[in-house]
Design a protein around this motif. Structure first.
Motif, PDB file in Angstrom:
ATOM      1  N   SER B 242       0.847  -1.196   0.000  1.00 48.44           N
ATOM      2  CA  SER B 242       0.000   0.000   0.000  1.00 48.44           C
ATOM      3  C   SER B 242       0.884   1.247   0.000  1.00 48.44           C
ATOM      4  CB  SER B 242      -0.920   0.001   1.227  1.00 48.44           C
ATOM      5  OG  SER B 242      -0.128   0.122   2.391  1.00 48.44           O
ATOM      6  N   GLU B 243       0.273   2.348  -0.486  1.00 42.40           N
ATOM      7  CA  GLU B 243       1.008   3.608  -0.631  1.00 42.40           C
ATOM      8  C   GLU B 243       1.581   4.075   0.707  1.00 42.40           C
ATOM      9  OE1 GLU B 243       2.782   6.661  -2.376  1.00 42.40           O
ATOM     10  OE2 GLU B 243       1.732   5.030  -3.409  1.00 42.40           O
ATOM     11  N   ILE B 244       0.764   3.962   1.744  1.00 40.70           N
ATOM     12  CA  ILE B 244       1.145   4.508   3.051  1.00 40.70           C
ATOM     13  C   ILE B 244       2.354   3.772   3.617  1.00 40.70           C
ATOM     14  CG2 ILE B 244      -0.566   3.098   4.297  1.00 40.70           C
ATOM     15  CD1 ILE B 244      -0.332   6.497   5.456  1.00 40.70           C
ATOM     16  N   VAL B 245       2.374   2.439   3.423  1.00 36.00           N
ATOM     17  CA  VAL B 245       3.510   1.664   3.940  1.00 36.00           C
ATOM     18  C   VAL B 245       4.770   2.013   3.152  1.00 36.00           C
ATOM     19  CG1 VAL B 245       4.467  -0.644   4.236  1.00 36.00           C
ATOM     20  CG2 VAL B 245       2.070  -0.209   4.789  1.00 36.00           C
ATOM     21  N   ARG B 246       4.564   2.136   1.873  1.00 40.13           N
ATOM     22  CA  ARG B 246       5.733   2.447   1.047  1.00 40.13           C
ATOM     23  C   ARG B 246       6.361   3.769   1.478  1.00 40.13           C
ATOM     24  NH1 ARG B 246       4.050   2.273  -4.728  1.00 40.13           N
ATOM     25  NH2 ARG B 246       3.109   0.316  -4.108  1.00 40.13           N
ATOM     26  N   LYS B 247       5.493   4.724   1.769  1.00 39.02           N
ATOM     27  CA  LYS B 247       5.981   6.043   2.187  1.00 39.02           C
ATOM     28  C   LYS B 247       6.745   5.946   3.514  1.00 39.02           C
ATOM     29  CE  LYS B 247       3.880  10.057   3.074  1.00 39.02           C
ATOM     30  NZ  LYS B 247       2.584  10.747   3.287  1.00 39.02           N
ATOM     31  N   SER B 248       6.193   5.149   4.444  1.00 37.31           N
ATOM     32  CA  SER B 248       6.800   5.055   5.776  1.00 37.31           C
ATOM     33  C   SER B 248       8.161   4.369   5.741  1.00 37.31           C
ATOM     34  CB  SER B 248       5.911   4.254   6.729  1.00 37.31           C
ATOM     35  OG  SER B 248       4.559   4.543   6.519  1.00 37.31           O
ATOM     36  N   THR B 249       8.310   3.417   4.806  1.00 35.42           N
ATOM     37  CA  THR B 249       9.535   2.609   4.837  1.00 35.42           C
ATOM     38  C   THR B 249      10.612   3.154   3.903  1.00 35.42           C
ATOM     39  OG1 THR B 249       8.561   1.200   3.160  1.00 35.42           O
ATOM     40  CG2 THR B 249       8.367   0.456   5.436  1.00 35.42           C
ATOM     41  N   GLN B 271      17.702   2.829  14.809  1.00 33.62           N
ATOM     42  CA  GLN B 271      17.163   2.752  13.460  1.00 33.62           C
ATOM     43  C   GLN B 271      15.823   2.017  13.465  1.00 33.62           C
ATOM     44  OE1 GLN B 271      19.268   0.338  10.714  1.00 33.62           O
ATOM     45  NE2 GLN B 271      18.814   1.637   8.955  1.00 33.62           N
ATOM     46  N   ARG B 272      15.779   0.959  14.266  1.00 37.11           N
ATOM     47  CA  ARG B 272      14.534   0.183  14.374  1.00 37.11           C
ATOM     48  C   ARG B 272      13.410   1.062  14.930  1.00 37.11           C
ATOM     49  NH1 ARG B 272      15.313  -3.467  19.086  1.00 37.11           N
ATOM     50  NH2 ARG B 272      14.937  -1.456  20.075  1.00 37.11           N
ATOM     51  N   ASP B 273      13.739   1.823  15.995  1.00 36.41           N
ATOM     52  CA  ASP B 273      12.732   2.682  16.626  1.00 36.41           C
ATOM     53  C   ASP B 273      12.235   3.745  15.656  1.00 36.41           C
ATOM     54  OD1 ASP B 273      13.102   1.162  18.797  1.00 36.41           O
ATOM     55  OD2 ASP B 273      14.337   2.614  19.896  1.00 36.41           O
ATOM     56  N   LYS B 274      13.144   4.194  14.797  1.00 38.79           N
ATOM     57  CA  LYS B 274      12.781   5.227  13.845  1.00 38.79           C
ATOM     58  C   LYS B 274      11.684   4.719  12.888  1.00 38.79           C
ATOM     59  CE  LYS B 274      15.542   7.942  10.944  1.00 38.79           C
ATOM     60  NZ  LYS B 274      16.907   8.029  10.424  1.00 38.79           N
ATOM     61  N   LEU B 275      11.848   3.462  12.475  1.00 38.94           N
ATOM     62  CA  LEU B 275      10.841   2.904  11.568  1.00 38.94           C
ATOM     63  C   LEU B 275       9.507   2.740  12.303  1.00 38.94           C
ATOM     64  CD1 LEU B 275      10.183   1.684   8.754  1.00 38.94           C
ATOM     65  CD2 LEU B 275      10.623  -0.546   9.766  1.00 38.94           C
ATOM     66  N   LEU B 276       9.586   2.298  13.543  1.00 39.19           N
ATOM     67  CA  LEU B 276       8.356   2.114  14.317  1.00 39.19           C
ATOM     68  C   LEU B 276       7.634   3.468  14.461  1.00 39.19           C
ATOM     69  CD1 LEU B 276       9.508  -0.407  17.076  1.00 39.19           C
ATOM     70  CD2 LEU B 276       8.440  -0.853  14.856  1.00 39.19           C
ATOM     71  N   ASP B 277       8.433   4.518  14.729  1.00 37.07           N
ATOM     72  CA  ASP B 277       7.853   5.862  14.847  1.00 37.07           C
ATOM     73  C   ASP B 277       7.141   6.254  13.564  1.00 37.07           C
ATOM     74  OD1 ASP B 277       8.798   6.051  17.357  1.00 37.07           O
ATOM     75  OD2 ASP B 277      10.562   7.282  16.861  1.00 37.07           O
ATOM     76  N   LYS B 278       7.818   5.977  12.441  1.00 39.07           N
ATOM     77  CA  LYS B 278       7.237   6.323  11.140  1.00 39.07           C
ATOM     78  C   LYS B 278       5.887   5.641  10.951  1.00 39.07           C
ATOM     79  CE  LYS B 278       9.832   8.766   8.083  1.00 39.07           C
ATOM     80  NZ  LYS B 278      11.091   8.207   7.551  1.00 39.07           N
ATOM     81  N   PHE B 279       5.846   4.336  11.282  1.00 34.86           N
ATOM     82  CA  PHE B 279       4.593   3.591  11.163  1.00 34.86           C
ATOM     83  C   PHE B 279       3.500   4.254  11.995  1.00 34.86           C
ATOM     84  CE2 PHE B 279       6.796  -0.689  10.108  1.00 34.86           C
ATOM     85  CZ  PHE B 279       6.616  -0.456   8.762  1.00 34.86           C
ATOM     86  N   ARG B 280       3.854   4.586  13.216  1.00 34.40           N
ATOM     87  CA  ARG B 280       2.861   5.143  14.151  1.00 34.40           C
ATOM     88  C   ARG B 280       2.370   6.492  13.657  1.00 34.40           C
ATOM     89  NH1 ARG B 280       4.742   2.871  19.016  1.00 34.40           N
ATOM     90  NH2 ARG B 280       3.440   4.213  20.310  1.00 34.40           N
ATOM     91  N   GLN B 281       3.323   7.305  13.176  1.00 32.32           N
ATOM     92  CA  GLN B 281       2.951   8.621  12.656  1.00 32.32           C
ATOM     93  C   GLN B 281       1.934   8.487  11.536  1.00 32.32           C
ATOM     94  OE1 GLN B 281       6.580  10.459  11.396  1.00 32.32           O
ATOM     95  NE2 GLN B 281       7.341  10.549  13.512  1.00 32.32           N
ATOM     96  N   ASN B 282       2.093   7.445  10.735  1.00 35.19           N
ATOM     97  CA  ASN B 282       1.198   7.278   9.592  1.00 35.19           C
ATOM     98  C   ASN B 282      -0.024   6.429   9.918  1.00 35.19           C
ATOM     99  OD1 ASN B 282       2.699   8.820   7.744  1.00 35.19           O
ATOM    100  ND2 ASN B 282       4.161   7.136   7.551  1.00 35.19           N
ATOM    101  N   GLY B 283      -0.189   6.163  11.187  1.00 40.87           N
ATOM    102  CA  GLY B 283      -1.392   5.451  11.603  1.00 40.87           C
ATOM    103  C   GLY B 283      -1.392   3.966  11.316  1.00 40.87           C
ATOM    104  N   ILE B 284      -0.234   3.421  11.093  1.00 40.00           N
ATOM    105  CA  ILE B 284      -0.132   1.979  10.891  1.00 40.00           C
ATOM    106  C   ILE B 284       0.106   1.357  12.258  1.00 40.00           C
ATOM    107  CG2 ILE B 284       1.189   0.142   9.780  1.00 40.00           C
ATOM    108  CD1 ILE B 284       2.096   2.276   7.742  1.00 40.00           C
ATOM    109  N   SER B 285      -0.660   0.332  12.588  1.00 43.11           N
ATOM    110  CA  SER B 285      -0.421  -0.241  13.914  1.00 43.11           C
ATOM    111  C   SER B 285       0.386  -1.533  13.797  1.00 43.11           C
ATOM    112  CB  SER B 285      -1.724  -0.463  14.652  1.00 43.11           C
ATOM    113  OG  SER B 285      -2.356  -1.617  14.179  1.00 43.11           O
TER     114      SER B 285
END
Ligand SMILES: Nc1ncnc2c1ncn2[C@@H]1O[C@H](COP(=O)(O)OP(=O)(O)OP(=O)(O)O)[C@@H](O)[C@H]1O
Ligand SMILES: [Mg+2]
Lengths: 277, 314
Positions: B242-249, B271-285
């Motif tokens: 999905s677009e949103i995941v692609r953007k986050s990663t 680095q791992r935490d940064k990705l988790l933050d990105k997911f959360r910011q974009n509303g991905i749980s």
């Protein structure tokens, strides 16, 4: 020094064992034995007295006549012996080097504390020793048969052992270098046969063709070729003379062939020293 | 003490031919310590065998130098202290197992004294004693391999090079060979092992190096190499394409396990935490997350893929 000799000795022994284990060697040995038996039967069936009267001689100076007849007989035996012995010898050693160079086998040898030149010398000595043993068996066998029959024990006849072995060694050096360069036993064998059967006899008689050749340059080239190529044909003739009269009048063929052998072995070592396996 | 020192070895086969020119080793450097089991890994054609052959004087390097036991490898006498089991070795078929050991022992400079006892004990060690009077001609592949190992040990070498020692050996035999290697190490010997069997290497080697297309890509202890880069398995509630995941990663390197699960390779926890933050910011749980311990095999496969991709992009 001790180590070097031991390494060469070990490679020589392995080469001997390899040849002994092969059918071709057993065949060589069997053919030699068969020839000796046949010769024995022929000799046993002739009677010395009637043999001489057949030649129309009354036994006045028995000894001299006998030895003359013997010379003729020996020539009839020695010349084929040379051709036949060499033919079989070349056949039985031509695959020694290609076999050694086979993947998985050469790695084992080279990873040991053995220098490459030692391997070549060992292979050379091993092959030559095998042929020496076989030729000696055949020649000494004949010599004994003759001795028993005619009561004459001339050592000159035995000179054919070193002569055949030497001629073989010269061709064997060629087999070694071709083996290293191409890993092909067939090619090595063919080249030796071509020299032995065709090139050397032609070159030995080269002067008879010169009237047919117009250009001086061609003559010079043929002359040079003559001195380079091993003189197996002349060595054969010399061997016959030697085993009858016990003398060699011209050492040139032996010396140039020896030089050829040493040079070729030297180049074999140089090439072998540079190769990856 | 460094028992093997390799400096900038390069080997080019057929340098003058356009079609068959091969760079088997490319500026390769390495040191190996005493009393270790060193594993050299790499895909087929990586140059592993070539390296051992250079060290043993079977192949000559195009450039570079190497020393074994502080002696230049051109000195053939250094091989007195080296045992070698080549890949696909062929012993003279007309010799018996016992003859093979006797012959190569003598070539290695062993004295005849006590040789017979040594031969017998080695044949027992590799479980070949009852075949000692049988000609090599009738040995099976695994039997050949066992005899090959015994042959590599006969001269009591300080360094033993083994090229695929367990090739063709049954699982039980492999375990036996591993035990022999560990025993040798405890006697202070150095073992240099080429292998494809990563799970085995993992079990016995102290250090490993990974060779790929003639170049050293990694070297270190087995522990270092397998845990250097951690991989996390992360399951999320959005499809990965999905677009949103692609953007986050964006900017992260990961591989896809299934539609919702990804494997993330991280250099550091931050680095791992940064990705988790990105997911959360974009509303991905995030539904699940667990660290994956890489086996040497996974690491190896990833590394080779990575190197290949990098080359393709260049
Ligand atoms: N004698 C040779 N002549 C030409 N090329 C060679 C020679 N030996 C090896 N090579 C080439 O060098 C490269 C490395 O080969 P090498 O045998 O060292 O690989 P390897 O890592 O041992 O592979 P494997 O795992 O299959 O045993 C290969 O591309 C091979 O084709
Ligand atoms: Mg290999």
């Amino acid at each position: 020094m001790n180590d070097i000799m031991r390494n060469i000795y070990l490679i020589t022994i392995l080469t001997l064992r390899e040849t002994f284990s092969r059918k071709i060697f057993i065949a060589f040995f069997a053919i030699s034995t068969l020839s000796l038996i046949t010769m024995g039967i022929i000799l046993a069936s002739v009677d010395v007295e009637s043999f001489m009267s057949f030649f129309g001689q009354k036994a006045q100076n028995n000894e001299i006549i006998l030895s003359e007849i013997l010379s003729g007989l020996k020539l009839m035996i020695v010349s084929p012996l040379f051709g036949f012995g060499l033919f079989l010898s070349i056949f039985s050693v031509s695959s020694l080097v290609p076999n050694m160079l086979e993947k998985g086998n050469i790695d084992l040898l080279l990873s040991k504390p053995v220098a490459r030149y030692q391997i070549i010398i060992g292979k050379f000595l091993g092959g030559t020793l095998v042929v020496f043993i076989n030729i000696a068996y055949l020649v000494i066998g004949m010599w004994i048969l003759f001795g028993i029959k005619f009561g004459i024990w001339e050592t000159a006849f035995l000179y054919s052992i070193p002569m055949i072995t030497f001629t073989f060694a010269v061709l064997y050096s060629l087999i070694i270098i071709v083996g290293i360069l191409t890993k092909s036993s067939i090619l090595a064998m063919m080249l030796s046969y071509i020299i032995f059967i065709i090139i050397s006899p032609i070159l030995a008689f080269r002067e008879n063709f010169y009237p047919l050749i117009d250009s001086k340059a061609t003559e010079i080239i043929i002359d040079v070729l003559y001195y380079i190529v091993p003189k197996t044909s002349e060595l054969g003739t010399q061997m016959s003379d030697l085993s009858i009269s016990g003398g060699i009048d011209d050492f040139q063929p032996i010396l140039t062939s020896l030089a050829f052998m040493i040079l070729i072995l030297y180049f074999s070592i140089i090439i072998f020293n540079k190769k990856d396996y | 003490m460094n028992i093997i020192t390799i400096n900038n070895l390069t080997k080019i086969f057929n340098p003058n031919s356009k079609s068959s020119r091969v760079t088997a080793l490319n500026n390769f450097s390495l040191t190996v310590n005493e009393s270790t089991i060193f594993g050299l890994l790499g895909p087929n054609g990586a140059g592993k065998t070539t390296l051992i052959k250079i060290l043993l004087g079977i192949v000559f390097p195009t450039s570079g130098t190497a020393e074994i036991l502080n002696k230049k490898i051109d000195d053939y006498l250094v091989r007195k202290h080296v045992g070698y089991l080549p890949e696909n070795h062929k012993f003279p078929l007309y010799l018996t197992g016992e003859d093979v050991l006797k012959y190569y022992a003598q070539l290695s400079g062993c004295s005849k004294e006590g040789l017979q006892e040594k031969i017998d004990s080695l044949l027992k060690l590799v479980k070949m004693y009852k075949w000692k009077r049988t000609k090599v001609k009738s040995y099976s592949k695994g039997m050949m391999q066992r005899l090959g190992l015994a042959h590599a040990l006969i001269a009591d070498p300080k360094i033993i090079f083994l090229d695929e020692p367990t090739d063709g050996v049954d699982p039980l035999g492999r375990k036996e060979i591993r035990d022999i290697l560990l025993e040798l190490k405890s006697e202070g010997k150095t073992i240099f092992l080429n292998s494809h069997l990563l799970s085995e290497v993992e079990l016995v080697c102290d250090r490993v190096a990974i060779l790929h297309k003639g170049s050293l890509v990694r070297e270190g202890t087995v522990v270092d190499i397998t845990t250097q880069k951690e991989i996390y398995e992360i399951k999320i509630n959005q499809k990965l394409d999905s677009e949103i995941v692609r953007k986050s990663t964006e900017g992260f390197s990961f591989s896809q396990k299934d539609d919702y699960t990804l494997h993330l390779k991280v250099e550091s926890p931050e680095q791992r935490d940064k990705l988790l933050d990105k997911f959360r910011q974009n509303g991905i749980s995030i539904e699940a997350m667990l660290p994956l311990k890489t086996s040497l095999e996974d690491m190896f496969i990833n590394l080779i893929h990575e190197t290949d991709n990098r080359e393709d992009n260049e």
